[in-house]
Structures are given as C-alpha cells and as structure tokens.
Design an enzyme around this catalytic site. Structure first.
Site, PDB file in Angstrom:
ATOM      1  N   TYR A  89     -43.244  38.155  31.130  1.00  0.00           N
ATOM      2  CA  TYR A  89     -44.005  38.443  29.921  1.00  0.00           C
ATOM      3  C   TYR A  89     -43.851  39.936  29.647  1.00  0.00           C
ATOM      4  CZ  TYR A  89     -46.510  33.957  30.014  1.00  0.00           C
ATOM      5  OH  TYR A  89     -46.845  32.628  29.993  1.00  0.00           O
ATOM      6  N   ARG A 114     -49.483  24.439  24.735  1.00  0.00           N
ATOM      7  CA  ARG A 114     -50.589  25.365  24.955  1.00  0.00           C
ATOM      8  C   ARG A 114     -50.629  26.485  23.921  1.00  0.00           C
ATOM      9  NH1 ARG A 114     -52.637  25.091  30.209  1.00  0.00           N
ATOM     10  NH2 ARG A 114     -52.844  27.335  30.521  1.00  0.00           N
ATOM     11  N   ARG A 150     -57.536  27.250  24.105  1.00  0.00           N
ATOM     12  CA  ARG A 150     -57.718  25.992  24.827  1.00  0.00           C
ATOM     13  C   ARG A 150     -59.217  25.792  25.011  1.00  0.00           C
ATOM     14  NH1 ARG A 150     -53.319  28.588  26.952  1.00  0.00           N
ATOM     15  NH2 ARG A 150     -54.476  29.484  28.687  1.00  0.00           N
ATOM     16  N   LYS A 192     -37.015  31.657  26.927  1.00  0.00           N
ATOM     17  CA  LYS A 192     -37.878  30.474  26.965  1.00  0.00           C
ATOM     18  C   LYS A 192     -38.855  30.490  25.794  1.00  0.00           C
ATOM     19  CE  LYS A 192     -41.216  28.221  30.101  1.00  0.00           C
ATOM     20  NZ  LYS A 192     -42.410  28.245  29.233  1.00  0.00           N
ATOM     21  N   TYR A 220     -57.566  24.032  33.436  1.00  0.00           N
ATOM     22  CA  TYR A 220     -56.743  25.157  32.980  1.00  0.00           C
ATOM     23  C   TYR A 220     -55.281  24.719  32.919  1.00  0.00           C
ATOM     24  CZ  TYR A 220     -53.903  29.365  33.238  1.00  0.00           C
ATOM     25  OH  TYR A 220     -52.936  30.320  33.019  1.00  0.00           O
ATOM     26  N   GLN A 269     -40.012  34.743  35.700  1.00  0.00           N
ATOM     27  CA  GLN A 269     -40.367  34.660  34.280  1.00  0.00           C
ATOM     28  C   GLN A 269     -41.106  35.927  33.877  1.00  0.00           C
ATOM     29  OE1 GLN A 269     -43.906  34.024  33.431  1.00  0.00           O
ATOM     30  NE2 GLN A 269     -43.447  34.446  31.282  1.00  0.00           N
ATOM     31  N   HIS A 304     -44.323  25.611  25.325  1.00  0.00           N
ATOM     32  CA  HIS A 304     -45.301  26.097  26.301  1.00  0.00           C
ATOM     33  C   HIS A 304     -46.253  24.984  26.732  1.00  0.00           C
ATOM     34  CE1 HIS A 304     -45.993  30.186  27.915  1.00  0.00           C
ATOM     35  NE2 HIS A 304     -47.127  29.672  28.339  1.00  0.00           N
ATOM     36  N   THR A 340     -40.130  34.887  28.307  1.00  0.00           N
ATOM     37  CA  THR A 340     -40.905  33.981  27.460  1.00  0.00           C
ATOM     38  C   THR A 340     -41.227  34.678  26.145  1.00  0.00           C
ATOM     39  OG1 THR A 340     -41.840  32.772  29.321  1.00  0.00           O
ATOM     40  CG2 THR A 340     -43.058  32.689  27.254  1.00  0.00           C
ATOM     41  N   SER A 351     -43.996  32.831  37.757  1.00  0.00           N
ATOM     42  CA  SER A 351     -44.622  33.374  36.560  1.00  0.00           C
ATOM     43  C   SER A 351     -45.044  34.824  36.767  1.00  0.00           C
ATOM     44  CB  SER A 351     -45.857  32.540  36.198  1.00  0.00           C
ATOM     45  OG  SER A 351     -46.609  33.156  35.162  1.00  0.00           O
TER      46      SER A 351
END
Length: 388
Positions: A132, A281, A167, A254, A27, A130, A278, A158, A109
């Site tokens: 989201y 990713r 992924r 970011k 991951y 960070q 990122h 972000t 995060s």
C-alpha cells in the site's frame, strides 16, 4: 477436530465462525455496504459451465504451471489479507509455511500482524509482498527496501484502496485500532478461550510492518494517528515507475477491473496484473472479477500474466478462471478460514481440497494439463452472453 471431515471451503467457514471472535471473523468475512459485489464474486462462478469430455486417456494429469517464471504445483496463490494474525496467533507465519509446503506463492499484506522480517525468517521460499503506497513516501520507500532485503520474489502494488468502502459489520462490532476492551468484547473472548490463550502467547498483536518503523510514533495511539492520515489520494500510473525501480524485481498491479486500466498498468511497467475488486470490500456494486476477466484477457493477455482473486471457493472455480484466460487465481478468505480453524494445518487442508477438486474436474473434462485449458473447455458462459 479431524480436518479430513471438512470437505469444502464452506465447511471451514462454518467452523472458523465458531472459533474466531466475531469481530475478527466478520472483519474477514464481510463486504462493503450491501455486500452485493462480495456475494456476486462467488455466485457468478455458478453461471459458467464446464465442458465434460470422455473417451480420452486421463491417467496422467498435471496441475503444475508457472507464475512469473517460477514453477508452482497448481495455478493458485495465497492473496494478501490484512491482519491475518488476528484469525489465529502468528497467522501470516502459519500461512506462509503452508504455502511453502504446497509449492505455491504466499503474498504478505502491508497491514499484516507479522512483519516482513518475521515471515522471511519462517520460510525458505521467497514470498511476495503487497504494497500500500503511503502518503509518507519515505516510509513507503523503506517498506520496499525491506521487501527487497527479505528477498521477496514480487512486489504487488494494490491500486484500489486509495479510498475505502464502509463495511457495516466492522462499525457494528466496534472494530477500532487500538482495540477497545468493552464488556461485550471481553465476553466474546471468554467464549473463545483457545483463541485468547494463543493470542496471549505471542508478542505479535499489532501491525508488524508499522510498529517500530514510524519515527516519532512511540505509542499505539501515536502510530494509529499516523496511519489514519496516510491514505495517498494522489497515487497514479506514473508512480509505478519509481516503485518498480526501487524494488528492482517483478511488479504486479492488483485491483484491475477495466480493460483500459489493464492497458495502463502494462504500459507503466506491470509484469502481471490481478483482476480484483478487493473481495467486494471497496466499490459495492462493482462487477465480479470472473465477469470482467474475458475482456481484460482480450485487452492485455498477450502482454502480461493475468491473475484473478475475489470469490474463488473451489478447484472448479480455479479451473473456470484458467479456462477463461487467467494464469492463476489467489484465495484470501479461504486462507483465513483455514487459519481460524487450525492454523497452518487448516490452510494446508484448504489447499489440498482445492487441489483435489481441480484434479478430479480436470480429468472429467477430458484434460490432462491445466496449462492447455481454454475457451473450448467452457460449455456455456452466461456472463459473456449477458454482456453481449
């Protein structure tokens, strides 16, 4: 294992792969689709040559600088990494303690395992958070308020995760939330007894910033359902205004790869930007961050601090980025490798390796102050010549 026998970030990667269950190691150590951007983030650093100079007094050298006006011991920070607490039990707490000891910033995060409050209780140094932005703006506002209450030193928004690149390793490994304890996964856990026992010994095995903070989500299944519907595809530059006002402190944007986006971020209130893809990713085939750094520095370098992440694996990489105009760099996967090998001590050793590499290189370049690096320290940059 004696950590002093691990000499490079790649050494840590190899050991972490043996110690962390495959699902969680991959991951962290994977990119989107073909992983082209993931690979080139690191390989493009090798296309830059440092200028060696001799005959200078290099007896006193300094890697110290500042980030957002605060002193740091070297131009390095720990990037936000999702689910760091699945590389090792209580991973975010262990990482923030290593960062505090090293005198560098740690960024938590939104999708961490340890919550904002957990991390705040574990450190005396203000950390960065960070963000989201979620479709549920009331929840997003509560996250910002919690970061402010925890005395976070900066808010890192972000902007490159409104939509996701797939992924393949995660799909093949059957990584889901909540986890499915298949026979294959249980067999993997049996092969990693130290990891498994440590994880059993902590209550932190969910997304700490969400669990208990979403009204009406009273089970893991309900929380997962809510989270799956929260990608905000409407996020745009105008949103930075209310985010910054709500937080009341420095705002870092970011996920910048284009000069026009850098200008837009600054125009809408960014105090700093992170040149980032990122970690490869998201958009597979996007350029490496070190490739685009010089043109972004040209665009906004006089108006805000510029940081870089994605692909930094050594002190030499760090100095190359600084010489090309970055104030500092952030590391994500190296932090996770360190956690997977030895928790806090592993992260400390990774930071020490990068510090030692940079100090040696600084002297061999005939320099004594990292803040004075510039284009004169680059012997050649094949990326720039290729662009021209």
């Amino acid at each position: 294992m004696r950590l002093d026998r691990l000499l490079t970030v790649d050494d840590f990667k190899r050991v972490a792969e043996r110690r962390v269950p495959k699902m969680f190691f991959q991951y962290a150590d994977s990119g989107a689709y073909t992983e082209q951007s993931y690979r080139e983030n690191s390989s493009d650093f090798s296309k830059i040559r440092l200028e060696q100079r001799v005959g200078r007094d290099i007896s006193r050298r300094s890697l110290a600088t500042t980030m957002l006006g605060q002193p740091v011991s070297l131009p390095l920070g720990l990037a936000p990494t999702g689910a760091a607490g699945m590389q090792v039990a209580d991973g975010e707490i262990k990482a923030v303690r290593a960062a505090e000891k090293a005198g560098i910033p740690f960024t938590l995060s939104t999708v961490s395992i340890c919550s904002i409050e957990d991390v705040a209780a574990a450190t005396n140094r203000p950390f960065w958070f960070q963000l989201y932005v979620r479709k549920d703006r009331a929840f997003t506002e509560r996250l910002i308020d919690r970061a402010r209450a925890a005395n976070c030193a900066a808010l890192v928004v972000t902007v490159d995760c409104q939509h996701y690149g797939q992924r393949h390793k995660d799909v093949r490994n059957g990584l889901t939330v909540p986890l499915k304890f298949t026979p294959k996964f249980l067999a993997e856990l049996a092969l990693k007894p130290a990891w498994s026992l440590a994880m059993l010994g902590t209550p932190r095995r969910s997304f700490g910033n969400f669990a208990g903070h979403v009204p009406g989500a009273n089970s893991v299944a309900e929380l997962t359902q809510w989270m799956s519907q929260q990608d905000d595809l409407t996020l745009n530059w105008q949103d930075l205004g209310w985010i910054k006002r709500r937080f009341g402190g420095p705002l870092v944007v970011k996920g910048i790869l284009h000069a026009d986006d850098a200008r837009a971020a600054v125009a809408h209130g960014a105090d700093a930007i992170v040149v980032s893809n990122h970690g490869g990713r998201q958009l597979d085939g996007a350029p490496s961050t070190i490739r685009v750094l010089p043109r972004i520095v040209d665009a906004v370098g006089d108006n805000c601090e510029i940081y870089l992440d994605s692909g930094v694996r050594s002190g030499h990489d760090m100095l190359k980025a600084v010489a090309l105009g970055a104030r500092a760099v952030f590391i994500g996967r190296p932090t996770l490798y360190g956690l997977g090998v030895a928790g806090e001590a592993g992260v400390t050793r990774v930071i020490d390796i990068i510090r030692a590499e940079a100090d040696s290189a600084l002297g061999l370049m005939g320099e004594t102050d990292v803040t004075q690096l510039g284009a004169h320290n680059i012997e050649s940059n094949d990326l720039v010549r290729e662009r021209n």
